[in-house]
Design a protein around this motif. Sequence first.
Motif, PDB file in Angstrom:
ATOM      1  N   LEU A 104       0.819  -1.206   0.000  1.00  0.00           N
ATOM      2  CA  LEU A 104       0.000   0.000   0.000  1.00  0.00           C
ATOM      3  C   LEU A 104       0.857   1.262   0.000  1.00  0.00           C
ATOM      4  CD1 LEU A 104      -2.840  -1.026   2.478  1.00  0.00           C
ATOM      5  CD2 LEU A 104      -3.124  -0.427   0.069  1.00  0.00           C
ATOM      6  N   LEU A 105       1.950   1.219   0.777  1.00  0.00           N
ATOM      7  CA  LEU A 105       2.865   2.373   0.804  1.00  0.00           C
ATOM      8  C   LEU A 105       3.379   2.683  -0.595  1.00  0.00           C
ATOM      9  CD1 LEU A 105       5.204   2.060   3.933  1.00  0.00           C
ATOM     10  CD2 LEU A 105       3.561   3.867   3.438  1.00  0.00           C
ATOM     11  N   LYS A 106       3.827   1.648  -1.284  1.00  0.00           N
ATOM     12  CA  LYS A 106       4.398   1.847  -2.616  1.00  0.00           C
ATOM     13  C   LYS A 106       3.339   2.271  -3.632  1.00  0.00           C
ATOM     14  CE  LYS A 106       8.249   1.161  -3.566  1.00  0.00           C
ATOM     15  NZ  LYS A 106       9.439   2.041  -3.503  1.00  0.00           N
ATOM     16  N   ASP A 107       2.118   1.706  -3.506  1.00  0.00           N
ATOM     17  CA  ASP A 107       1.101   1.918  -4.532  1.00  0.00           C
ATOM     18  C   ASP A 107       0.198   3.108  -4.254  1.00  0.00           C
ATOM     19  OD1 ASP A 107       2.056  -0.326  -5.856  1.00  0.00           O
ATOM     20  OD2 ASP A 107       0.618  -1.682  -4.900  1.00  0.00           O
ATOM     21  N   GLU A 108      -0.085   3.355  -2.954  1.00  0.00           N
ATOM     22  CA  GLU A 108      -1.186   4.288  -2.674  1.00  0.00           C
ATOM     23  C   GLU A 108      -0.845   5.434  -1.727  1.00  0.00           C
ATOM     24  OE1 GLU A 108      -4.882   2.449  -1.656  1.00  0.00           O
ATOM     25  OE2 GLU A 108      -4.508   0.661  -2.899  1.00  0.00           O
ATOM     26  N   LEU A 109       0.360   5.460  -1.153  1.00  0.00           N
ATOM     27  CA  LEU A 109       0.647   6.469  -0.130  1.00  0.00           C
ATOM     28  C   LEU A 109       0.387   7.886  -0.637  1.00  0.00           C
ATOM     29  CD1 LEU A 109       1.743   7.430   2.606  1.00  0.00           C
ATOM     30  CD2 LEU A 109       4.047   7.316   1.625  1.00  0.00           C
ATOM     31  N   TYR A 110       1.121   8.290  -1.652  1.00  0.00           N
ATOM     32  CA  TYR A 110       1.033   9.684  -2.096  1.00  0.00           C
ATOM     33  C   TYR A 110      -0.331   9.986  -2.717  1.00  0.00           C
ATOM     34  CZ  TYR A 110       5.974   9.568  -1.071  1.00  0.00           C
ATOM     35  OH  TYR A 110       7.177   9.432  -0.434  1.00  0.00           O
ATOM     36  N   LYS A 111      -0.922   8.982  -3.390  1.00  0.00           N
ATOM     37  CA  LYS A 111      -2.257   9.142  -3.970  1.00  0.00           C
ATOM     38  C   LYS A 111      -3.283   9.366  -2.853  1.00  0.00           C
ATOM     39  CE  LYS A 111      -3.875   5.475  -5.850  1.00  0.00           C
ATOM     40  NZ  LYS A 111      -4.100   4.338  -6.807  1.00  0.00           N
ATOM     41  N   THR A 112      -3.168   8.605  -1.769  1.00  0.00           N
ATOM     42  CA  THR A 112      -4.101   8.743  -0.644  1.00  0.00           C
ATOM     43  C   THR A 112      -3.919  10.090   0.046  1.00  0.00           C
ATOM     44  OG1 THR A 112      -4.069   6.349  -0.292  1.00  0.00           O
ATOM     45  CG2 THR A 112      -4.848   7.718   1.541  1.00  0.00           C
ATOM     46  N   VAL A 113      -2.666  10.496   0.239  1.00  0.00           N
ATOM     47  CA  VAL A 113      -2.393  11.781   0.895  1.00  0.00           C
ATOM     48  C   VAL A 113      -2.987  12.934   0.078  1.00  0.00           C
ATOM     49  CG1 VAL A 113      -0.575  13.398   1.564  1.00  0.00           C
ATOM     50  CG2 VAL A 113      -0.346  10.963   2.098  1.00  0.00           C
ATOM     51  N   LYS A 114      -2.795  12.890  -1.236  1.00  0.00           N
ATOM     52  CA  LYS A 114      -3.316  13.941  -2.109  1.00  0.00           C
ATOM     53  C   LYS A 114      -4.843  14.003  -2.033  1.00  0.00           C
ATOM     54  CE  LYS A 114      -3.289  15.533  -6.913  1.00  0.00           C
ATOM     55  NZ  LYS A 114      -2.825  15.246  -8.313  1.00  0.00           N
ATOM     56  N   ALA A 115      -5.485  12.831  -2.088  1.00  0.00           N
ATOM     57  CA  ALA A 115      -6.947  12.789  -2.029  1.00  0.00           C
ATOM     58  C   ALA A 115      -7.471  13.293  -0.682  1.00  0.00           C
ATOM     59  CB  ALA A 115      -7.429  11.362  -2.285  1.00  0.00           C
ATOM     60  N   LEU A 116      -6.778  12.943   0.404  1.00  0.00           N
ATOM     61  CA  LEU A 116      -7.187  13.422   1.730  1.00  0.00           C
ATOM     62  C   LEU A 116      -7.137  14.941   1.809  1.00  0.00           C
ATOM     63  CD1 LEU A 116      -5.501  10.867   4.190  1.00  0.00           C
ATOM     64  CD2 LEU A 116      -7.945  11.300   3.951  1.00  0.00           C
ATOM     65  N   ARG A 117      -6.081  15.512   1.252  1.00  0.00           N
ATOM     66  CA  ARG A 117      -5.948  16.969   1.303  1.00  0.00           C
ATOM     67  C   ARG A 117      -7.044  17.667   0.501  1.00  0.00           C
ATOM     68  NH1 ARG A 117       0.688  16.952   0.707  1.00  0.00           N
ATOM     69  NH2 ARG A 117       1.097  16.462   2.914  1.00  0.00           N
ATOM     70  N   GLN A 118      -7.564  16.966  -0.501  1.00  0.00           N
ATOM     71  CA  GLN A 118      -8.618  17.556  -1.325  1.00  0.00           C
ATOM     72  C   GLN A 118     -10.010  17.282  -0.766  1.00  0.00           C
ATOM     73  OE1 GLN A 118      -7.806  15.779  -5.122  1.00  0.00           O
ATOM     74  NE2 GLN A 118      -6.200  17.277  -5.663  1.00  0.00           N
ATOM     75  N   ALA A 119     -10.110  16.320   0.151  1.00  0.00           N
ATOM     76  CA  ALA A 119     -11.424  15.925   0.684  1.00  0.00           C
ATOM     77  C   ALA A 119     -12.069  17.074   1.449  1.00  0.00           C
ATOM     78  CB  ALA A 119     -11.273  14.705   1.585  1.00  0.00           C
ATOM     79  N   GLN A 120     -13.340  17.358   1.152  1.00  0.00           N
ATOM     80  CA  GLN A 120     -14.070  18.445   1.805  1.00  0.00           C
ATOM     81  C   GLN A 120     -15.009  17.931   2.892  1.00  0.00           C
ATOM     82  OE1 GLN A 120     -13.504  21.739   0.988  1.00  0.00           O
ATOM     83  NE2 GLN A 120     -11.861  20.826  -0.249  1.00  0.00           N
ATOM     84  N   LYS A 121     -15.461  16.693   2.737  1.00  0.00           N
ATOM     85  CA  LYS A 121     -16.438  16.136   3.677  1.00  0.00           C
ATOM     86  C   LYS A 121     -15.806  15.016   4.514  1.00  0.00           C
ATOM     87  CE  LYS A 121     -20.364  16.876   0.561  1.00  0.00           C
ATOM     88  NZ  LYS A 121     -21.470  16.189  -0.149  1.00  0.00           N
ATOM     89  N   ASN A 122     -16.352  14.862   5.701  1.00  0.00           N
ATOM     90  CA  ASN A 122     -15.898  13.771   6.571  1.00  0.00           C
ATOM     91  C   ASN A 122     -16.132  12.408   5.922  1.00  0.00           C
ATOM     92  OD1 ASN A 122     -15.174  15.657   8.428  1.00  0.00           O
ATOM     93  ND2 ASN A 122     -16.939  15.333   9.789  1.00  0.00           N
ATOM     94  N   SER A 123     -17.246  12.310   5.193  1.00  0.00           N
ATOM     95  CA  SER A 123     -17.565  11.033   4.561  1.00  0.00           C
ATOM     96  C   SER A 123     -16.535  10.673   3.488  1.00  0.00           C
ATOM     97  CB  SER A 123     -18.966  11.084   3.950  1.00  0.00           C
ATOM     98  OG  SER A 123     -19.057  12.134   2.980  1.00  0.00           O
TER      99      SER A 123
END
Length: 817
Positions: free
Chosen positions: A732-751
Amino acid sequence: MVKLIVLEEGADLDALSCAYGLQLLYEDAHLLKPDYLSKRASEVFMHFRHRFRLLEDAPEEFELVLVDSHSYEGYLKRFTGRVKDIFIYDHHPQAPKHLKGRVDFTGSCTTLVVEELMQKEVDIDPESATLLALGIYEDTGMLTYEGTTYRDARAIEWLLQKGLILSLLRRFLSGGLSKEHIDLLSQYVVSFESLFIEGKKVSLIVVKSEDYKPDLLSLLYELKEVKESSAFFVIVEAGTKTYLFGRSLRDEFDVSKVLERFGGGGHEFASAGKFEGVSGERLKALLESLLKGEEVPLKVKDIMAYPPFLLEEDMPADLALAELSQRNFAGAPVVNAKGRLVGLIYKKNLLKAQRHGIRGSVKDFMVEDFHTLSPEDFIWTAENILSTYGEKLIPVVEQDRVVGVITRLDLVYAYRRHAQAIKAHEKRLTLPQELVPLLKRIGEKAQEIGYRAYLVGGVVRDMLLKRPVWDLDLVVEGDAIRLACELARDSGVDCHAFEQFGTAHIKLQGHKLEFATTRRETYPHPGSYPLVEWASLREDLLRRDFTINAMALSINPENFGTLIDYFGGLRDLKDKVIRVLHPMSFVEDPVRILRALRFAGRFGFKLSKGTEKLLIKAVRIGVLKKAPRGRLLNELRLAMREERFLEIIGLYKKYGVLEQVLEGFSFKEELERLLENLKELVSWHRIEFPEEVIDYGWLFFLLLIKDMDRQIAQELLKDISAPAWVRQSYQLLKDELYKTVKALRQAQKNSEVYELLKNKPLAFLLLVMLYEREKVRLYLERLRFVKVDPEKFKGLSGKELGRAIEEEKKRLMDSMA
């Protein structure tokens, strides 16, 4: 041109007085400001500082002047090209006499300078006379030491005529031991004992400190036991160096004859020597054996293999390989047609060439960069070459001819012979009450069948540190398997024996007991698994890694609870020091490098100066790259289980260890920051979610390998037997870390945060938290715990019910403040 007077580190009052006298003799003489003087010399220097012409740094060109010392070679290296001439003023007869200055036998070095002042009729004032007299009086014991000459007394007579100030003499030379002095001696004196050699009392004193403290010598001279001796020897182990001082107090014992055997020098009343990488205990054992008239192997000629097996440079490589294989030799010196040494050939290089189908002669595969020894070199010189360069084979050369060979095993065996005379420090301890019945039972059983049993290693260390003890390691002078199995039979438990290793395991009263027959180990090559032979307790302890792990505790009835400490482990525990047992330790077994840093991190200890120097050398010559990968990774895995793993990683970084253990690894600035932040996050998670505690060491390890090549890292995780959740988190670290971090920073809702993080492993979430703390924290503390009552959706089932519940969860999450 400036005459630069340079004092040895820790110079005494005689050297300081002599330096001052030379400034009276030579107007162009200046003293290089000393970094460190003995306590008494320092006090005198502070009082008379205004009288010295001082320089903070050496000039570009100067004439070097040494006083009460003649080892100028080191200064020539230190001041390369800047020394234009050398002057030596020394009262030790072995000093070189071909240089300028004065070398002659007197009780004090200052006397030599005073005689020149007298000869040249230099007029001096009372303070100058006092400063010169201080050096003479101190080094001759107020004109009472053996070795004092009429010339010293005549120099004092002249200084009295010049008006020396007696009140200042009394002030600086007042005798007696204060409470401060006694505390100092008790802190650093390791052992004090006396021998009787042909009816003469000879005292041996061992002092150990991380830094050289010359004041201790003058304090030792004041002891009644010393004053009553015909002669005494003081061994001072300070950092990486060990000093040996001999002093004869009556005209009955020539200390120079003893010091000459160790390569030291001086005269019959006072001699000294300096050693690199030789422990105080070892030197004392050798000295004691020599004083008793025993033959002790000290020089290369005493242990080298001769006649040497040699190969000629033009011999075909396949024939050379056959010759080495037939004799089971790892290598041999190579000579040319004239019999001159030209290289070394190793069997492994010839085997490699053979596997690749490369043909040629010995000279095509030989090593041409190597070191040699003389038969007269001391064994510790060979040990230093081995620990510095990791060489397996050192040719011994005399008059351009190879006369012998020294190997690693030769040095290991020599060290063992030296260690045979080391005496154990014994002390009765109070054992943890919960262990006493069990240990007494084992000891009584051992005695009943004629054996001696001991607790050893980490369990003894942890008892002394008042740490909890679970598994018990015992060694037996006798058949360990028989003792373990008879105990097991009497107790109705199983005994698991391993005949090939002479060991057995049993479980008794809630403790796992491991029994081993006392043994010695040798390592055929760096990092390899050891060859085992049965041996004594002393040799069993000698094979261990560090002094703090090389103590034993007797559990036989007659001396139950007696600590047996040959190597100063108890003192090192008190001083919080990690110290190897011998100078070849890290070369012999490189895994000890990681182990040393693990223990240093676990206990908050430091490496001794000598151990640190040996470790740095071993890392520099790449011994870790030659060690079995499995053993290194096992040690790394043990480190990950430590509570203070981050501190251990800091030590790995300091000494450049991981770069040799993990292929393609490098420490980056961002990594250090992330490791520190992860430590903080781990503490937070441990407190907030105690029921979710995981093996946090793996998180630090995942950070270490995060940027390594994926294939190498995956193989590493497999080799180190990483659990499934660790391997999953790595993917997951290799495949999704930076992608997940970027998406979290863009997330507006708790859901949206919930959708991104749900069903992810906790390890992955904590590592993502390093980059996006607040939103992951929100998920861990609140979002994942949002619940919906299914009763609210009566009439729905299956996927429809699931979707409805999830939608309601999201609605509730988004309504949160």
